[in-house]
Motif scaffolding. Sequence first.
Motif, PDB file in Angstrom:
ATOM      1  N   ASN A 177       4.232  21.640  -3.399  1.00 46.96           N
ATOM      2  CA  ASN A 177       4.745  20.690  -2.404  1.00 46.96           C
ATOM      3  C   ASN A 177       6.223  20.386  -2.615  1.00 46.96           C
ATOM      4  OD1 ASN A 177       2.312  20.496  -1.064  1.00 46.96           O
ATOM      5  ND2 ASN A 177       1.642  18.680  -2.176  1.00 46.96           N
ATOM      6  N   ASP A 178       6.639  20.261  -3.875  1.00 37.61           N
ATOM      7  CA  ASP A 178       8.058  20.014  -4.162  1.00 37.61           C
ATOM      8  C   ASP A 178       8.918  21.186  -3.692  1.00 37.61           C
ATOM      9  OD1 ASP A 178       7.432  17.599  -5.281  1.00 37.61           O
ATOM     10  OD2 ASP A 178       7.662  18.249  -7.369  1.00 37.61           O
ATOM     11  N   ALA A 179       8.419  22.403  -3.905  1.00 36.52           N
ATOM     12  CA  ALA A 179       9.157  23.595  -3.478  1.00 36.52           C
ATOM     13  C   ALA A 179       9.261  23.651  -1.959  1.00 36.52           C
ATOM     14  CB  ALA A 179       8.473  24.856  -4.010  1.00 36.52           C
ATOM     15  N   MET A 180       8.160  23.369  -1.275  1.00 40.46           N
ATOM     16  CA  MET A 180       8.176  23.387   0.186  1.00 40.46           C
ATOM     17  C   MET A 180       9.069  22.280   0.737  1.00 40.46           C
ATOM     18  SD  MET A 180       6.434  26.015   0.953  1.00 40.46           S
ATOM     19  CE  MET A 180       7.122  26.680  -0.589  1.00 40.46           C
ATOM     20  N   ALA A 181       9.075  21.137   0.067  1.00 46.12           N
ATOM     21  CA  ALA A 181       9.907  20.017   0.525  1.00 46.12           C
ATOM     22  C   ALA A 181      11.390  20.360   0.415  1.00 46.12           C
ATOM     23  CB  ALA A 181       9.593  18.761  -0.286  1.00 46.12           C
ATOM     24  N   CYS A 182      11.785  21.041  -0.643  1.00 48.71           N
ATOM     25  CA  CYS A 182      13.208  21.365  -0.804  1.00 48.71           C
ATOM     26  C   CYS A 182      13.653  22.395   0.221  1.00 48.71           C
ATOM     27  CB  CYS A 182      13.522  21.809  -2.235  1.00 48.71           C
ATOM     28  SG  CYS A 182      13.354  23.562  -2.587  1.00 48.71           S
ATOM     29  N   THR A 183      12.826  23.397   0.500  1.00 48.67           N
ATOM     30  CA  THR A 183      13.197  24.377   1.520  1.00 48.67           C
ATOM     31  C   THR A 183      13.197  23.730   2.893  1.00 48.67           C
ATOM     32  OG1 THR A 183      10.896  25.135   1.754  1.00 48.67           O
ATOM     33  CG2 THR A 183      12.279  26.317   0.219  1.00 48.67           C
ATOM     34  N   SER A 184      12.306  22.762   3.086  1.00 53.39           N
ATOM     35  CA  SER A 184      12.249  22.058   4.361  1.00 53.39           C
ATOM     36  C   SER A 184      13.564  21.342   4.640  1.00 53.39           C
ATOM     37  CB  SER A 184      11.091  21.057   4.361  1.00 53.39           C
ATOM     38  OG  SER A 184      10.982  20.418   5.612  1.00 53.39           O
ATOM     39  N   LYS A 185      14.147  20.721   3.609  1.00 53.81           N
ATOM     40  CA  LYS A 185      15.422  20.021   3.790  1.00 53.81           C
ATOM     41  C   LYS A 185      16.523  20.987   4.190  1.00 53.81           C
ATOM     42  CE  LYS A 185      14.595  16.218   0.533  1.00 53.81           C
ATOM     43  NZ  LYS A 185      15.045  15.595  -0.746  1.00 53.81           N
ATOM     44  N   VAL A 186      16.573  22.130   3.511  1.00 52.09           N
ATOM     45  CA  VAL A 186      17.611  23.121   3.797  1.00 52.09           C
ATOM     46  C   VAL A 186      17.480  23.637   5.226  1.00 52.09           C
ATOM     47  CG1 VAL A 186      18.512  25.397   3.179  1.00 52.09           C
ATOM     48  CG2 VAL A 186      17.819  23.800   1.379  1.00 52.09           C
ATOM     49  N   VAL A 187      16.271  24.015   5.595  1.00 55.75           N
ATOM     50  CA  VAL A 187      16.054  24.595   6.917  1.00 55.75           C
ATOM     51  C   VAL A 187      16.190  23.533   7.999  1.00 55.75           C
ATOM     52  CG1 VAL A 187      14.375  25.774   8.379  1.00 55.75           C
ATOM     53  CG2 VAL A 187      14.607  26.431   5.982  1.00 55.75           C
ATOM     54  N   THR A 188      15.712  22.324   7.724  1.00 54.36           N
ATOM     55  CA  THR A 188      15.809  21.253   8.713  1.00 54.36           C
ATOM     56  C   THR A 188      17.256  20.947   9.040  1.00 54.36           C
ATOM     57  OG1 THR A 188      13.733  20.271   7.963  1.00 54.36           O
ATOM     58  CG2 THR A 188      15.198  18.861   9.238  1.00 54.36           C
ATOM     59  N   ARG A 189      18.122  20.922   8.019  1.00 54.13           N
ATOM     60  CA  ARG A 189      19.544  20.690   8.264  1.00 54.13           C
ATOM     61  C   ARG A 189      20.108  21.743   9.227  1.00 54.13           C
ATOM     62  NH1 ARG A 189      23.632  18.251   5.137  1.00 54.13           N
ATOM     63  NH2 ARG A 189      21.924  16.881   4.439  1.00 54.13           N
ATOM     64  N   ALA A 190      19.717  23.002   9.011  1.00 52.08           N
ATOM     65  CA  ALA A 190      20.195  24.088   9.876  1.00 52.08           C
ATOM     66  C   ALA A 190      19.640  23.954  11.286  1.00 52.08           C
ATOM     67  CB  ALA A 190      19.810  25.438   9.278  1.00 52.08           C
ATOM     68  N   ILE A 191      18.364  23.557  11.385  1.00 57.25           N
ATOM     69  CA  ILE A 191      17.748  23.377  12.708  1.00 57.25           C
ATOM     70  C   ILE A 191      18.451  22.272  13.484  1.00 57.25           C
ATOM     71  CG2 ILE A 191      15.648  22.633  13.905  1.00 57.25           C
ATOM     72  CD1 ILE A 191      14.049  23.942  11.630  1.00 57.25           C
ATOM     73  N   LEU A 192      18.674  21.137  12.838  1.00 63.15           N
ATOM     74  CA  LEU A 192      19.284  20.003  13.521  1.00 63.15           C
ATOM     75  C   LEU A 192      20.726  20.281  13.909  1.00 63.15           C
ATOM     76  CD1 LEU A 192      17.824  17.027  11.447  1.00 63.15           C
ATOM     77  CD2 LEU A 192      17.157  17.772  13.737  1.00 63.15           C
ATOM     78  N   SER A 193      21.394  21.170  13.185  1.00 62.71           N
ATOM     79  CA  SER A 193      22.788  21.475  13.518  1.00 62.71           C
ATOM     80  C   SER A 193      22.909  22.469  14.665  1.00 62.71           C
ATOM     81  CB  SER A 193      23.520  22.018  12.288  1.00 62.71           C
ATOM     82  OG  SER A 193      23.065  23.318  11.955  1.00 62.71           O
ATOM     83  N   GLU A 194      21.906  23.336  14.846  1.00 61.04           N
ATOM     84  CA  GLU A 194      22.019  24.404  15.838  1.00 61.04           C
ATOM     85  C   GLU A 194      21.023  24.300  17.003  1.00 61.04           C
ATOM     86  OE1 GLU A 194      24.369  26.815  15.854  1.00 61.04           O
ATOM     87  OE2 GLU A 194      25.256  25.852  14.095  1.00 61.04           O
ATOM     88  N   TYR A 195      19.970  23.554  16.829  1.00 62.39           N
ATOM     89  CA  TYR A 195      18.904  23.479  17.842  1.00 62.39           C
ATOM     90  C   TYR A 195      18.947  22.099  18.506  1.00 62.39           C
ATOM     91  CZ  TYR A 195      14.162  24.314  19.727  1.00 62.39           C
ATOM     92  OH  TYR A 195      13.077  24.508  20.536  1.00 62.39           O
ATOM     93  N   LYS A 196      20.142  21.675  18.862  1.00 63.16           N
ATOM     94  CA  LYS A 196      20.363  20.296  19.289  1.00 63.16           C
ATOM     95  C   LYS A 196      19.603  19.929  20.554  1.00 63.16           C
ATOM     96  CE  LYS A 196      24.864  20.148  17.038  1.00 63.16           C
ATOM     97  NZ  LYS A 196      26.335  20.077  17.197  1.00 63.16           N
ATOM     98  N   ASP A 197      19.466  20.868  21.474  1.00 59.67           N
ATOM     99  CA  ASP A 197      18.780  20.565  22.735  1.00 59.67           C
ATOM    100  C   ASP A 197      17.276  20.823  22.667  1.00 59.67           C
ATOM    101  OD1 ASP A 197      21.240  19.920  23.885  1.00 59.67           O
ATOM    102  OD2 ASP A 197      21.616  22.003  24.458  1.00 59.67           O
ATOM    103  N   GLY A 198      16.820  21.343  21.549  1.00 61.29           N
ATOM    104  CA  GLY A 198      15.420  21.742  21.463  1.00 61.29           C
ATOM    105  C   GLY A 198      14.433  20.598  21.471  1.00 61.29           C
TER     106      GLY A 198
END
Length: 365
Positions: A177-198
């Motif tokens: 869970n800790d590993a998945m949580a850390c990757t989630s933060k990295v990917v979520t940051r990228a999603i929120l920066s590029e998928y703004k209208d989604g």
Amino acid sequence: MRSKKQNLLEKKEMDSKEAKALVQGQATIWQFMFGFADSMALKCAVELRIADIINSHHRPITLAQIASCIDGSASPDITCLARIMRFLIRRKLFIAHHPSDGGECLYGLTHSSRWLLHDSELSLAPLILMQDHPWLMAPWHYFSRCAREGGIAFKVAHGREVFEFASANPTFNKLFNDAMACTSKVVTRAILSEYKDGFSSIGSLVDVGGGTGGMISEIVRAYPHVKGTNFDLPHVIETAPTYHGVCHIGGDMFQAIPNADAVIMKWILHDWSSEDCIKILRNCRDAIPSETGKVILVECVLQPDGSGLFDDVSLILDLVMLAHSSGGKQRTELEWKKLLNEAGFPRYKVLNIPALPCIIEAYPK
């Protein structure tokens, strides 16, 4: 006509090229043979918190200063540490500064080692500790057996599949869970920066296989109008913290998925066979409006001959799926298209984000 001398010179040149190619081939095999040393040295750096120690000084520091700050070590082995650091510098994970006055070498951070910081908002340290743990390394030793006889490598190594193992082992469950949580933060940051209208046009969103809720909580914080649901297995939900605007629901995605305007899944389908993916996607289709709903997949789109920044890592992750999952795989765009179509999603588009995976937006109509 070619002279005998010309033929001999040409043969000598060809023999020389062949000899050089053979030596290069030998060097390549040596490199592959000891490829594990890269990941073990990386794991060592994370366990010793070397990046954190350097970062806490806000400047490059000496080896003795690093050694003196290693937790739980009354008498660190400086020679051992020096050899490990020499290797990590060779791999450009750290940088060595040699003062012009002949003073001690100073060790500093690079853009790579900043991803090893435990207390950073964006860190891959927990993922490294999981992937390089003996539990996760053991299945790799059974590849040849599985190729000969079939079977799931993780189950061969541990007697049960990965999610069953996590359910029965709280220590592994936390590691995972800790590993998945850390990757989630990295990917979520990228999603929120590029998928703004989604997310702007949806009122509710369910994160299927959302772990402890890290990604859905960040989405809801950025888009407060979205009603967020974090959906995962009960033993995962039990450890999930409370987030404003997010409800946690335990269940089985193979049975049913909570209703919402849209479903998001990050690195879920790559864990499963095509047959299982179709079951999950059909449950997603049942959970969203047939006219306006959509499924947002955060997954790698494999390009075996690609030269993109993450294309090589995607191929490695396909072997990770072979080691750890029950029929999971990374997929090419053609394979995603076929999968989505069979599950009732005839339309899709692929969006690139500044991270390892892409976004695949799929629609039932």
